[in-house]
Design a protein around this motif. Structure first.
Motif, PDB file in Angstrom:
ATOM      1  N   ARG A  24       0.845  -1.149   0.050  1.00  0.00           N
ATOM      2  CA  ARG A  24      -0.082   0.105  -0.067  1.00  0.00           C
ATOM      3  C   ARG A  24       0.794   1.062  -0.121  1.00  0.00           C
ATOM      4  O   ARG A  24       0.576   2.231  -0.531  1.00  0.00           O
ATOM      5  CB  ARG A  24      -0.862   0.030   1.307  1.00  0.00           C
ATOM      6  CG  ARG A  24      -1.832   1.157   1.239  1.00  0.00           C
ATOM      7  CD  ARG A  24      -2.794   1.060   2.453  1.00  0.00           C
ATOM      8  NE  ARG A  24      -3.898   2.242   2.192  1.00  0.00           N
ATOM      9  CZ  ARG A  24      -4.857   2.348   3.320  1.00  0.00           C
ATOM     10  NH1 ARG A  24      -4.927   1.441   4.346  1.00  0.00           N
ATOM     11  NH2 ARG A  24      -5.604   3.409   3.117  1.00  0.00           N
ATOM     12  N   GLY A  25       2.306   1.101   0.686  1.00  0.00           N
ATOM     13  CA  GLY A  25       2.885   2.104   0.555  1.00  0.00           C
ATOM     14  C   GLY A  25       3.300   2.538  -0.949  1.00  0.00           C
ATOM     15  O   GLY A  25       3.616   3.765  -1.195  1.00  0.00           O
ATOM     16  N   VAL A  26       3.831   1.784  -1.490  1.00  0.00           N
ATOM     17  CA  VAL A  26       4.230   1.892  -3.014  1.00  0.00           C
ATOM     18  C   VAL A  26       2.928   2.635  -3.556  1.00  0.00           C
ATOM     19  O   VAL A  26       3.312   3.477  -4.448  1.00  0.00           O
ATOM     20  CB  VAL A  26       4.866   0.541  -3.584  1.00  0.00           C
ATOM     21  CG1 VAL A  26       4.884   0.850  -5.019  1.00  0.00           C
ATOM     22  CG2 VAL A  26       6.016   0.012  -2.887  1.00  0.00           C
ATOM     23  N   ARG A  27       1.702   2.031  -3.619  1.00  0.00           N
ATOM     24  CA  ARG A  27       0.689   2.331  -4.264  1.00  0.00           C
ATOM     25  C   ARG A  27       0.252   3.948  -3.774  1.00  0.00           C
ATOM     26  O   ARG A  27       0.122   4.840  -4.616  1.00  0.00           O
ATOM     27  CB  ARG A  27      -0.684   1.570  -4.079  1.00  0.00           C
ATOM     28  CG  ARG A  27      -0.491   0.250  -4.609  1.00  0.00           C
ATOM     29  CD  ARG A  27      -2.098  -0.305  -4.493  1.00  0.00           C
ATOM     30  NE  ARG A  27      -2.532  -0.483  -3.210  1.00  0.00           N
ATOM     31  CZ  ARG A  27      -2.161  -1.543  -2.673  1.00  0.00           C
ATOM     32  NH1 ARG A  27      -1.598  -2.645  -2.895  1.00  0.00           N
ATOM     33  NH2 ARG A  27      -2.707  -1.606  -1.233  1.00  0.00           N
ATOM     34  N   ASP A  31       0.527   7.431  -6.233  1.00  0.00           N
ATOM     35  CA  ASP A  31      -0.703   7.764  -6.718  1.00  0.00           C
ATOM     36  C   ASP A  31      -0.750   9.251  -6.684  1.00  0.00           C
ATOM     37  O   ASP A  31      -0.681   9.972  -5.864  1.00  0.00           O
ATOM     38  CB  ASP A  31      -1.690   7.344  -5.312  1.00  0.00           C
ATOM     39  CG  ASP A  31      -3.213   7.740  -5.599  1.00  0.00           C
ATOM     40  OD1 ASP A  31      -3.590   8.303  -6.702  1.00  0.00           O
ATOM     41  OD2 ASP A  31      -4.088   7.368  -4.773  1.00  0.00           O
ATOM     42  N   PRO A  32      -0.995   9.840  -7.748  1.00  0.00           N
ATOM     43  CA  PRO A  32      -1.113  11.257  -8.226  1.00  0.00           C
ATOM     44  C   PRO A  32      -2.012  12.174  -7.455  1.00  0.00           C
ATOM     45  O   PRO A  32      -2.109  13.396  -7.281  1.00  0.00           O
ATOM     46  CB  PRO A  32      -1.506  11.355  -9.693  1.00  0.00           C
ATOM     47  CG  PRO A  32      -2.249  10.050 -10.162  1.00  0.00           C
ATOM     48  CD  PRO A  32      -1.643   9.215  -9.039  1.00  0.00           C
ATOM     49  N   SER A  34      -2.568  11.499  -4.094  1.00  0.00           N
ATOM     50  CA  SER A  34      -1.810  11.707  -3.091  1.00  0.00           C
ATOM     51  C   SER A  34      -1.581  13.429  -2.401  1.00  0.00           C
ATOM     52  O   SER A  34      -1.192  13.954  -3.337  1.00  0.00           O
ATOM     53  CB  SER A  34      -0.741  10.784  -2.581  1.00  0.00           C
ATOM     54  OG  SER A  34       0.039  11.255  -1.450  1.00  0.00           O
ATOM     55  N   LEU A  35      -1.760  13.503  -1.162  1.00  0.00           N
ATOM     56  CA  LEU A  35      -1.394  14.839  -0.890  1.00  0.00           C
ATOM     57  C   LEU A  35      -0.034  15.157  -1.047  1.00  0.00           C
ATOM     58  O   LEU A  35       0.466  16.381  -1.323  1.00  0.00           O
ATOM     59  CB  LEU A  35      -1.871  15.064   0.750  1.00  0.00           C
ATOM     60  CG  LEU A  35      -1.539  16.352   1.362  1.00  0.00           C
ATOM     61  CD1 LEU A  35      -2.461  17.422   0.604  1.00  0.00           C
ATOM     62  CD2 LEU A  35      -1.887  16.356   2.871  1.00  0.00           C
ATOM     63  N   ARG A  36       0.958  14.155  -1.014  1.00  0.00           N
ATOM     64  CA  ARG A  36       2.259  14.334  -1.384  1.00  0.00           C
ATOM     65  C   ARG A  36       2.379  14.991  -2.647  1.00  0.00           C
ATOM     66  O   ARG A  36       3.163  15.972  -2.884  1.00  0.00           O
ATOM     67  CB  ARG A  36       2.925  12.983  -1.085  1.00  0.00           C
ATOM     68  CG  ARG A  36       4.338  12.909  -1.404  1.00  0.00           C
ATOM     69  CD  ARG A  36       4.969  11.559  -1.822  1.00  0.00           C
ATOM     70  NE  ARG A  36       5.078  10.965  -0.527  1.00  0.00           N
ATOM     71  CZ  ARG A  36       4.088   9.756   0.015  1.00  0.00           C
ATOM     72  NH1 ARG A  36       3.020   9.657  -0.712  1.00  0.00           N
ATOM     73  NH2 ARG A  36       4.190   9.263   1.167  1.00  0.00           N
ATOM     74  N   TRP A  37       1.944  14.379  -3.672  1.00  0.00           N
ATOM     75  CA  TRP A  37       2.237  14.797  -4.867  1.00  0.00           C
ATOM     76  C   TRP A  37       1.273  16.237  -5.255  1.00  0.00           C
ATOM     77  O   TRP A  37       1.971  17.156  -5.946  1.00  0.00           O
ATOM     78  CB  TRP A  37       1.639  13.854  -5.788  1.00  0.00           C
ATOM     79  CG  TRP A  37       2.502  12.685  -6.104  1.00  0.00           C
ATOM     80  CD1 TRP A  37       2.422  11.404  -5.526  1.00  0.00           C
ATOM     81  CD2 TRP A  37       3.933  12.513  -6.393  1.00  0.00           C
ATOM     82  NE1 TRP A  37       3.396  10.658  -5.520  1.00  0.00           N
ATOM     83  CE2 TRP A  37       4.431  11.261  -6.309  1.00  0.00           C
ATOM     84  CE3 TRP A  37       4.817  13.605  -6.904  1.00  0.00           C
ATOM     85  CZ2 TRP A  37       5.613  10.957  -6.341  1.00  0.00           C
ATOM     86  CZ3 TRP A  37       5.964  13.197  -7.274  1.00  0.00           C
ATOM     87  CH2 TRP A  37       6.627  11.792  -6.795  1.00  0.00           C
ATOM     88  N   LYS A  38       0.383  16.372  -4.531  1.00  0.00           N
ATOM     89  CA  LYS A  38      -0.432  17.549  -4.839  1.00  0.00           C
ATOM     90  C   LYS A  38       0.431  18.894  -4.255  1.00  0.00           C
ATOM     91  O   LYS A  38       0.596  19.864  -4.750  1.00  0.00           O
ATOM     92  CB  LYS A  38      -1.781  17.663  -4.209  1.00  0.00           C
ATOM     93  CG  LYS A  38      -2.617  16.914  -4.762  1.00  0.00           C
ATOM     94  CD  LYS A  38      -4.175  16.682  -3.998  1.00  0.00           C
ATOM     95  CE  LYS A  38      -4.931  15.967  -4.588  1.00  0.00           C
ATOM     96  NZ  LYS A  38      -6.338  15.876  -3.852  1.00  0.00           N
ATOM     97  N   ILE A  39       1.140  18.583  -3.089  1.00  0.00           N
ATOM     98  CA  ILE A  39       1.840  19.747  -2.475  1.00  0.00           C
ATOM     99  C   ILE A  39       3.159  19.825  -3.220  1.00  0.00           C
ATOM    100  O   ILE A  39       3.631  20.802  -3.407  1.00  0.00           O
ATOM    101  CB  ILE A  39       2.275  19.156  -1.097  1.00  0.00           C
ATOM    102  CG1 ILE A  39       1.113  19.320  -0.042  1.00  0.00           C
ATOM    103  CG2 ILE A  39       3.343  20.158  -0.512  1.00  0.00           C
ATOM    104  CD1 ILE A  39       1.357  19.130   1.214  1.00  0.00           C
ATOM    105  N   ALA A  40       3.824  18.566  -3.788  1.00  0.00           N
ATOM    106  CA  ALA A  40       4.934  18.776  -4.635  1.00  0.00           C
ATOM    107  C   ALA A  40       4.620  19.377  -5.915  1.00  0.00           C
ATOM    108  O   ALA A  40       5.391  20.427  -6.431  1.00  0.00           O
ATOM    109  CB  ALA A  40       5.727  17.226  -4.877  1.00  0.00           C
TER     110      ALA A  40
END
Length: 446
Positions: A24-27, A31-32, A34-40
């Motif tokens: 699940r961590g890899v998914r 995952d675009p 994800s808040l991670r990628w939105k912030i990035a």
């Protein structure tokens, strides 16, 4: 009533941990959404916009400076050409392109149009011929004659192009550093948010003692504190409800005992049979409530011992008095509490007959007991949210006070077993009880 039952809180925590494991961590990492990628993406867009703005500003400033320098050089060349023109015959530029000056009709039409009848000199940047490079022209009237000269601007253009290229490289290099650092910084924040989410999931799956125990004074700490306070309030309310259930059941025992005695003294008859039947139903309900209160309080302990699993299940089914087919594979022996296992099997079989349809089948394996009916299956609401006390899930599933599987789940927890329910595509419902294997010290398979 039927319910989807799960493992004990410890097993639930293990399941939640497995759901949040490497797969699940890899998914989540790719995952675009994800808040991670939105912030990035936001940081990259902001950094790109800032680099673009700085690049446009530097490019414009440098280009304006080069134009000013070119105009100054062209005007100085024009002054030199005017002095030369007044003291000598008009000259022509050499074929090699070395700057000189032009007069009269030799001056480009665009430059003469710009000059017109203006007495002041004018300049013109000519980039129409990329092969020969850009030029800065200067022209003016000298004694009624149009005089023009030019300077080469190729080196300035190449310097400006090199500056633009270096700024692009610098912007890409900056993004290559900023985005990983942003992801790392965001991961530290998301890790704390995931801890809060895991705590909420643990509470949802029946672990009221789960807490985030987060420290700090930022917004995430406020969320964590709110979740902990909510869990404390929920746990207090659950304890109050459990205490109320136990108190009500205890208070009902005394008048119920008198009611049972009184019913036994009634003269035989149809009305008496009806009263005695309802009294027995009420007595069973009170006994169930007392058992649930003990399970909720954690006062029950298993008395595990080796038991012949097939014989115990067959005897439990026989005592229900209902037509049920029992199939035993081999001669399984389980190390468990026989009284509690009997209670679980009895409840499962009674629920299968009450809420399902014949035939009801019980299969016994090495460490599993499977009860299946051929009815309409479990309602989707029960499968999704689990059972609730005093609710049977759906009208078509029959009637009852909805405590049977609640007790089965609690007793399964006490003996360390796992009780799960599912629907079968061919029709029917299946309840699976997975017993823990025997420990190695008992000399049998673990």
């Amino acid at each position: 009533m039927r319910r989807t039952t799960g493992p004990a809180p410890g097993a639930q925590a293990e399941r939640i941990a497995s759901e949040d494991g490497p797969g699940r961590g890899v998914r989540r990492l790719v995952d675009p959404r994800s808040l991670r990628w939105k912030i990035a993406f936001g940081v990259a867009a902001a950094a790109g916009a800032m680099a673009l703005g700085i690049g446009i500003l530097v490019h414009g400033t440098t280009e304006a400076r080069d134009m000013n320098v070119g105009r100054g050089e062209a005007m100085r060349a024009l002054e030199s050409a005017e002095a030369e023109f007044r003291g000598a015959q008009p000259a022509r530029p050499s074929p090699s392109g070395v700057p000189g000056y032009l007069v009269g009709d030799d001056v480009p039409d665009e430059l003469r149009d710009r000059l017109g009848s203006e007495p002041a000199p004018v300049t013109w940047y000519d980039d129409r011929k990329p092969a020969q490079g850009p030029r800065m022209w200067a022209a003016g009237h000298v004694d009624g004659t149009v005089l023009a000269t030019w300077v080469d601007m190729g080196s300035e253009l190449r310097s400006l192009q090199a500056l633009d290229r270096h700024m692009r490289y610098a912007a890409l290099a900056t993004l290559a550093v900023v985005i990983p650092l942003t992801l790392l910084a965001v991961e530290l924040v998301l890790r704390r948010l995931r801890r809060v989410a895991r705590t909420a999931h643990r509470i949802k799956h029946g672990d009221p003692d789960a807490r985030t125990r987060s420290r700090g004074h930022d917004e995430i700490s406020e969320i964590s504190s709110a979740v902990d306070l909510m869990a404390d309030a929920l746990q207090d309310r659950l304890r109050d409800e459990q205490r109320f259930t136990a108190d009500v059941a205890h208070e009902l025992r005394t008048p119920l005992t008198g009611l049972v005695t009184s019913a036994s003294l009634l003269p035989e008859g149809e009305a008496t049979d009806l009263v005695r039947d309802r009294v027995q139903v009420l007595r069973a309900l009170v006994d169930d409530l007392l058992e649930i209160s003990r399970l909720d309080a954690g006062a029950e302990e298993a008395d595990a011992q080796p038991v012949p699993l097939g014989e115990l299940v067959a005897e439990s089914v026989r005592r229900t008095g209902l037509e049920t087919r029992v199939t035993v594979s081999g001669s399984p022996v389980a190390e468990t509490d026989p009284r509690r296992l009997d209670r679980i099997v009895t409840n499962l079989v009674l629920n299968a007959h009450r809420h399902g349809a014949a035939p009801v089948e019980v299969s016994v394996g090495e460490t599993t007991v499977v009860v299946r009916d051929h009815g309409p299956g479990f309602p989707s609401e029960v499968l999704a949210h689990g059972p609730q006390r005093f609710r049977t899930g759906a009208a078509e599933r029959g009637h009852g006070h909805g405590l049977g599987l609640t007790i089965a789940l609690g007793q399964a927890h006490v003996i360390g077993a796992r009780l799960t329910l599912a629907n079968i595509a061919a029709g029917g419902a299946v309840a699976t009880l997975e017993l823990p294997g025997r420990s190695p010290c008992s000399g049998t398979r673990a």
